[in-house]
Design a protein around this motif. Structure first.
Motif, PDB file in Angstrom:
ATOM      1  N   VAL A  29       0.845  -1.199   0.000  1.00 44.41           N
ATOM      2  CA  VAL A  29       0.000   0.000   0.000  1.00 44.41           C
ATOM      3  C   VAL A  29       0.876   1.243   0.000  1.00 44.41           C
ATOM      4  O   VAL A  29       1.792   1.376   0.823  1.00 44.41           O
ATOM      5  N   SER A  30       0.600   2.172  -0.888  1.00 44.63           N
ATOM      6  CA  SER A  30       1.350   3.411  -0.981  1.00 44.63           C
ATOM      7  C   SER A  30       1.171   4.248   0.285  1.00 44.63           C
ATOM      8  O   SER A  30       0.076   4.323   0.861  1.00 44.63           O
ATOM      9  N   SER A  31       2.243   4.897   0.725  1.00 43.86           N
ATOM     10  CA  SER A  31       2.153   5.798   1.877  1.00 43.86           C
ATOM     11  C   SER A  31       1.211   6.960   1.576  1.00 43.86           C
ATOM     12  O   SER A  31       0.597   7.526   2.491  1.00 43.86           O
ATOM     13  N   ASN A  32       1.077   7.324   0.304  1.00 41.79           N
ATOM     14  CA  ASN A  32       0.138   8.380  -0.065  1.00 41.79           C
ATOM     15  C   ASN A  32      -1.285   8.006   0.344  1.00 41.79           C
ATOM     16  O   ASN A  32      -2.065   8.845   0.795  1.00 41.79           O
ATOM     17  N   LEU A  33      -1.589   6.744   0.177  1.00 38.76           N
ATOM     18  CA  LEU A  33      -2.923   6.249   0.510  1.00 38.76           C
ATOM     19  C   LEU A  33      -3.157   6.294   2.017  1.00 38.76           C
ATOM     20  O   LEU A  33      -4.206   6.732   2.497  1.00 38.76           O
ATOM     21  N   VAL A  34      -2.172   5.845   2.781  1.00 40.94           N
ATOM     22  CA  VAL A  34      -2.287   5.841   4.245  1.00 40.94           C
ATOM     23  C   VAL A  34      -2.415   7.270   4.764  1.00 40.94           C
ATOM     24  O   VAL A  34      -3.261   7.566   5.624  1.00 40.94           O
ATOM     25  N   ALA A  77      -9.956  -1.417  -6.432  1.00 41.19           N
ATOM     26  CA  ALA A  77     -10.231  -0.014  -6.760  1.00 41.19           C
ATOM     27  C   ALA A  77      -9.096   0.600  -7.570  1.00 41.19           C
ATOM     28  O   ALA A  77      -9.333   1.321  -8.546  1.00 41.19           O
ATOM     29  N   ALA A  78      -7.849   0.330  -7.173  1.00 43.89           N
ATOM     30  CA  ALA A  78      -6.700   0.877  -7.898  1.00 43.89           C
ATOM     31  C   ALA A  78      -6.680   0.373  -9.338  1.00 43.89           C
ATOM     32  O   ALA A  78      -6.391   1.124 -10.276  1.00 43.89           O
ATOM     33  N   LYS A  79      -7.028  -0.893  -9.521  1.00 43.76           N
ATOM     34  CA  LYS A  79      -7.052  -1.465 -10.864  1.00 43.76           C
ATOM     35  C   LYS A  79      -8.207  -0.897 -11.684  1.00 43.76           C
ATOM     36  O   LYS A  79      -8.040  -0.556 -12.862  1.00 43.76           O
ATOM     37  N   THR A  80      -9.380  -0.789 -11.056  1.00 46.35           N
ATOM     38  CA  THR A  80     -10.579  -0.351 -11.774  1.00 46.35           C
ATOM     39  C   THR A  80     -10.487   1.102 -12.211  1.00 46.35           C
ATOM     40  O   THR A  80     -10.805   1.444 -13.356  1.00 46.35           O
ATOM     41  N   TYR A  81     -10.043   1.987 -11.307  1.00 50.40           N
ATOM     42  CA  TYR A  81     -10.092   3.421 -11.593  1.00 50.40           C
ATOM     43  C   TYR A  81      -8.808   3.977 -12.206  1.00 50.40           C
ATOM     44  O   TYR A  81      -8.850   4.970 -12.938  1.00 50.40           O
ATOM     45  N   PHE A  82      -7.660   3.337 -11.903  1.00 48.29           N
ATOM     46  CA  PHE A  82      -6.394   3.893 -12.398  1.00 48.29           C
ATOM     47  C   PHE A  82      -5.501   2.858 -13.080  1.00 48.29           C
ATOM     48  O   PHE A  82      -4.374   3.173 -13.448  1.00 48.29           O
ATOM     49  N   ASN A  83      -6.004   1.615 -13.218  1.00 49.64           N
ATOM     50  CA  ASN A  83      -5.243   0.548 -13.871  1.00 49.64           C
ATOM     51  C   ASN A  83      -3.836   0.425 -13.293  1.00 49.64           C
ATOM     52  O   ASN A  83      -2.842   0.334 -14.012  1.00 49.64           O
ATOM     53  N   THR A  84      -3.756   0.415 -11.978  1.00 48.37           N
ATOM     54  CA  THR A  84      -2.464   0.310 -11.315  1.00 48.37           C
ATOM     55  C   THR A  84      -2.623  -0.502 -10.037  1.00 48.37           C
ATOM     56  O   THR A  84      -3.709  -0.995  -9.730  1.00 48.37           O
ATOM     57  N   HIS A  85      -1.549  -0.639  -9.307  1.00 54.27           N
ATOM     58  CA  HIS A  85      -1.534  -1.397  -8.055  1.00 54.27           C
ATOM     59  C   HIS A  85      -1.507  -0.401  -6.894  1.00 54.27           C
ATOM     60  O   HIS A  85      -1.004   0.718  -7.053  1.00 54.27           O
ATOM     61  N   PRO A  86      -2.010  -0.779  -5.720  1.00 55.02           N
ATOM     62  CA  PRO A  86      -2.045   0.172  -4.588  1.00 55.02           C
ATOM     63  C   PRO A  86      -0.692   0.771  -4.215  1.00 55.02           C
ATOM     64  O   PRO A  86      -0.636   1.890  -3.713  1.00 55.02           O
ATOM     65  N   ASP A  87       0.404   0.051  -4.453  1.00 49.36           N
ATOM     66  CA  ASP A  87       1.703   0.606  -4.076  1.00 49.36           C
ATOM     67  C   ASP A  87       2.206   1.639  -5.075  1.00 49.36           C
ATOM     68  O   ASP A  87       3.215   2.300  -4.842  1.00 49.36           O
ATOM     69  N   SER A  88       1.492   1.793  -6.195  1.00 49.83           N
ATOM     70  CA  SER A  88       1.930   2.734  -7.232  1.00 49.83           C
ATOM     71  C   SER A  88       1.012   3.950  -7.355  1.00 49.83           C
ATOM     72  O   SER A  88       1.175   4.750  -8.278  1.00 49.83           O
ATOM     73  N   LEU A  89       0.053   4.091  -6.454  1.00 49.69           N
ATOM     74  CA  LEU A  89      -0.880   5.217  -6.517  1.00 49.69           C
ATOM     75  C   LEU A  89      -0.173   6.533  -6.204  1.00 49.69           C
ATOM     76  O   LEU A  89       0.520   6.663  -5.186  1.00 49.69           O
ATOM     77  N   ARG A  90      -0.370   7.524  -7.078  1.00 49.11           N
ATOM     78  CA  ARG A  90       0.162   8.859  -6.809  1.00 49.11           C
ATOM     79  C   ARG A  90      -0.732   9.567  -5.799  1.00 49.11           C
ATOM     80  O   ARG A  90      -1.838   9.123  -5.494  1.00 49.11           O
ATOM     81  N   VAL A  91      -0.263  10.696  -5.296  1.00 51.67           N
ATOM     82  CA  VAL A  91      -0.981  11.404  -4.229  1.00 51.67           C
ATOM     83  C   VAL A  91      -2.402  11.748  -4.671  1.00 51.67           C
ATOM     84  O   VAL A  91      -3.372  11.486  -3.947  1.00 51.67           O
TER      85      VAL A  91
END
Length: 784
Positions: free
Chosen positions: A83-88, A199-213
């Motif tokens: 999980v990205s720290s941005n998410l936390v 959710a990360a895959k559905t909305y941004f086609n990425t993994h939770p550890d790669s979510l930007r802020v």
């Protein structure tokens, strides 16, 4: 004697403390009663350790790519490290800034709600901590409808108290990181999307550890009201909500002012893709695996024919994947649930080869074949059906198709008269229909839409490694969302001349050489009181001459196949086909060599793979292992194999099949597509060009393609366009070109692969040389 109340100082002190203590005592008693389950059950320690959630089962390719999921709720778990720290940071700043300081209940937050919201009437946000929200997600509130507001309020208060107690238990049994990731794994993000991974895959086609802020802020903003703040349905609201989350992050020093100013002005940047069963890679394959895993034990009363019951019963007994969920039980004694238990299913599919197969089908049908078919049929009053059909016959076909639709099923169940149902099928509606250039908005009647979809040619394609049976690519049709019928395993069609190698296999097994010569003349069969003389598809310069068996297969000559049937018999051919894995019913009649029996593409690819695997038949294999949600291996699967023919016979057949591609009906593999490496193959075309086939054999990859209409009466009017070389061969060729061009697949399959002859192989395959050494090598009988 007059009694007077004692209003002394002690009385007031006792009264004060009594009133002061009363709420606390009451709360204590309530909490005590709740913990003793006086107001209903509470989660036990075991419940907390193993919270029940609907966890999606995941299907993986052999190279570790997620192909898709099976679910009621699209939920997958991640660990905290994923999980990205941005998410936390976004979550804590927005939902519970004192998360690391409290033990499940935030007293300051409750005080704020009490004074500002209840006493002053000003909104100050909720008082629930992340832990309390997790408790509510894991153990939902009672949804009973109450008759009075008092009963409803009482239930709501008790539910809140229960959440407090559960939150404290969660804090005692889990670390803060574990609570955060449990929360992110359980929350809904709209639609069927549950948990941050989905959710990360559905909305941004990425993994939770790669979510930007900004992406993390958008997803956390969704939690307040997934529909209201949906970035798909309400992008403006979603952007405003995202900026509120960014503001909170700035307020609590997770973002600088400059970062906030920059990020809050950015667009949402959504890359939305619905994660459902109709989209994504290998849709037909995933559907087939789902069907296999969930099959129930066959009961004869549920079958219309004994043959279907027999085949399924054999599968239940011999195929470990067939009905796996209903054959195996969890530790609690219940059967595995594919949609809730979070199984991990590791398949044999190669994600790149699957992509190339889907692209080959799409390119050939969408760019070449379908436009030509439309052009040929659009001026026909019978289109897309053959002109040989009468209007009455077309009407019967359309009527049967209408009765197979979901619309008809619903209206019929509602008790509508047949006339009213038919009338409704002729009322125009706005609708979106499939086209190879994207969805089209149009207005047409349901009956017209049925006919419109019948114009589309269907296809099936399967590719497997002949050495271990691993199926590498599987395409059951043009588009799973609009054409659900699977033409790999579900469908069976006449196989035409692709049956002929099986006749030649029998001949090679019985000692014939590919260079053995026979007269190329008509053969007459006497059947009861009648006669039948099969025809060739066209005249040949070698009619009424002595020709080799190799030439006969290369040019797919019916007269030579008829000669082979006369040397053996239909049942002997069926027996060899059974050894090669063909399980479908085959009629034991002289016309067997025309391929009039219906056989699945799945069976055909398995049978042809025997030639590349030195005579050993391996049943095509889809799954290598199944794990539970924690990664524990529940089952492993190994290929089932048997020696079908000798290694020498297999190599002779490879030589014959190479001749088809080098000089015969499959020659466009070389001259049009430029594939000149070690390749064998066989084309197939059925009566009236209803089915086009091509089976391609290389040393390490055997693949088959079928193309045809939904109904046999839907076909090209001439053999030039309707033959297997034009209908199906291009799919195989396009696929192989893409595979050969991918250097990452070279260890598995490459142009340098060659067919290796068996040890002490002493057959002469050069027919000119063979004839010099065997001048008497002729079967002259029955020449005229």
């Amino acid at each position: 004697m007059n009694w007077k109340p004692d209003y002394s100082k002690k009385f007031y002190i006792r009264l004060f403390w009594t009133l002061f203590a009363l709420p606390f005592v009451t709360l204590f008693v309530i909490f005590l009663l709740i913990s003793q389950e006086a107001f209903g059950p509470m989660p036990t320690f075991e419940d907390l350790e193993n919270p029940e959630n609907n966890l999606a089962s995941q299907v993986y390719s052999e190279d570790g790519k997620l192909l898709g999921k099976y679910y009621y709720q699209n939920r997958s778990y991640v660990d905290f490290k994923e999980v990205s720290s941005n998410l936390v940071n976004a979550l804590i700043a927005t939902e519970d800034i004192r998360f690391y300081d409290h033990s499940g209940i935030d007293a300051r937050g409750l005080a704020r709600v009490f004074f500002k919201t209840l006493l002053m009437g000003r909104s100050s946000g909720g008082g629930s901590t992340i832990t309390q929200q997790l408790a509510k997600n894991l153990f939902p509130r009672d949804t009973t409808t109450y008759d009075t507001q008092i009963a409803y309020a009482t239930n709501l208060v008790l539910a809140k108290f229960k959440e407090w107690i559960t939150a404290v238990k969660l804090e005692r049994n889990y670390t803060k990181k574990e609570i955060l990731v449990m929360y992110l794994n359980t929350v809904p993000f709209g639609g069927q999307t549950y948990g941050i991974k989905s959710a990360a895959k559905t909305y941004f086609n990425t993994h939770p550890d790669s979510l930007r802020v900004e992406e993390a802020a958008t997803l956390i903003g969704l939690l307040k009201a997934p529909t209201r703040y949906s970035p798909v349905l309400h992008p403006d609201r979603s952007r405003q909500r995202r900026n509120i989350v960014l503001h909170q992050m700035n307020k609590y020093d997770f973002l600088s002012q400059a970062q906030y100013d920059s990020l809050s002005s950015m667009p949402l940047g959504i890359s939305y893709e619905v994660q459902d069963h109709n989209v994504g890679p290998a849709t037909y394959f995933r559907s087939h695996i789902r069907t296999l895993l969930t099959r129930e034990k066959p009961e004869k009363a549920n079958y219309g024919t004994y043959e279907s019951y027999r085949k399924d019963s054999i599968n239940w007994a011999n195929n470990p994947l067939y009905g796996w969920c209903n054959k195996h039980k969890k530790p609690d004694g219940s059967n595995y649930d594919l949609y809730r238990d979070g199984l991990k299913i590791y398949t044999t599919i190669n994600s790149k080869m699957q992509q190339y197969a889907e692209k080959a089908v799409r390119e050939h049908l969408g760019r070449d074949l379908q436009p030509t078919f439309f052009e040929r049929k659009k001026r026909s009053s019978n289109g897309p059906f053959s002109n040989d059909l009468s209007q009455e016959e077309v009407g019967r076909i359309m009527n049967r198709a209408m009765k197979r639709t979901h619309r008809y099923y619903v209206l019929n169940r509602q008790g509508l008269p047949e006339d009213s149902i038919k009338e409704s099928f002729h009322e125009p509606h706005k609708m979106k229909v499939f086209s190879w250039n994207g969805l089209k908005d149009t207005v047409m009647t349901p009956m017209d839409s049925i006919r419109y979809y019948k114009y589309f040619l269907r296809a099936g394609f399967m590719s497997m490694n002949p050495m271990n049976g691993h199926v590498k690519a599987y395409v059951g049709g043009p588009n799973f969302k609009y054409f659900k019928y699977d033409h790999v395993t579900q469908g069976a069609r006449q196989i035409g001349s692709t049956i002929k190698p099986f006749l030649y296999t029998l001949a090679m097994q019985e000692g014939y050489s590919p260079c053995h010569k026979v007269p190329n003349v008509p053969r007459t069969f006497y059947i009861n009181d009648s006669t039948w003389t099969p025809k060739n598809s066209g005249p040949s310069e070698k009619d009424y001459e002595m020709v080799t068996l190799k030439w006969g297969l290369t040019n797919s000559v019916n007269w030579i196949s008829a000669w082979l049937v006369k040397q053996f018999n239909p049942q002997a051919i069926i027996d060899i086909m059974r050894k090669l894995g063909i399980e479908s019913y085959i009629d034991p009649v002289p016309s067997i060599f025309l391929g009039t029996s219906d056989i699945s593409l799945y069976e055909m690819v398995g049978a042809y793979s025997t030639y590349a695997n030195k005579g050993v038949y391996i049943k095509p294999m889809f799954v290598t292992r199944i794990e539970d949600r924690n990664g524990n291996v529940l089952a492993t699967f190994k290929p089932r194999q048997s020696e079908a023919i000798s290694e020498q016979t297999a190599y002779l057949m490879v030589n014959l099949l190479k001749g088809v591609v080098k000089d015969g009906t499959g020659i466009r593999v070389r001259y049009k597509y430029g594939l000149k490496n070690a390749i064998g193959g066989k084309t197939g075309t059925t009566q009236n060009q209803s089915d086009g086939w091509f089976m391609g054999v290389t040393p390490n990859l055997v693949s088959g393609a079928w193309v045809g209409g939904e109904d046999r009466s839907i076909h090209f009017n001439n053999i030039r366009l309707g033959q297997g070389a034009n209908m199906a061969l291009p799919i195989w060729a396009r696929y192989m070109k893409k595979v050969y061009s991918d250097s990452t697949l070279t260890p598995m399959v490459s142009k340098q692969d060659t067919f290796q002859p068996p040890a002490s192989f002493d057959y002469i395959l050069d027919c000119d040389k063979y004839e010099k050494l065997h001048p008497q090598n002729e079967s002259k009988g029955d020449f005229f």
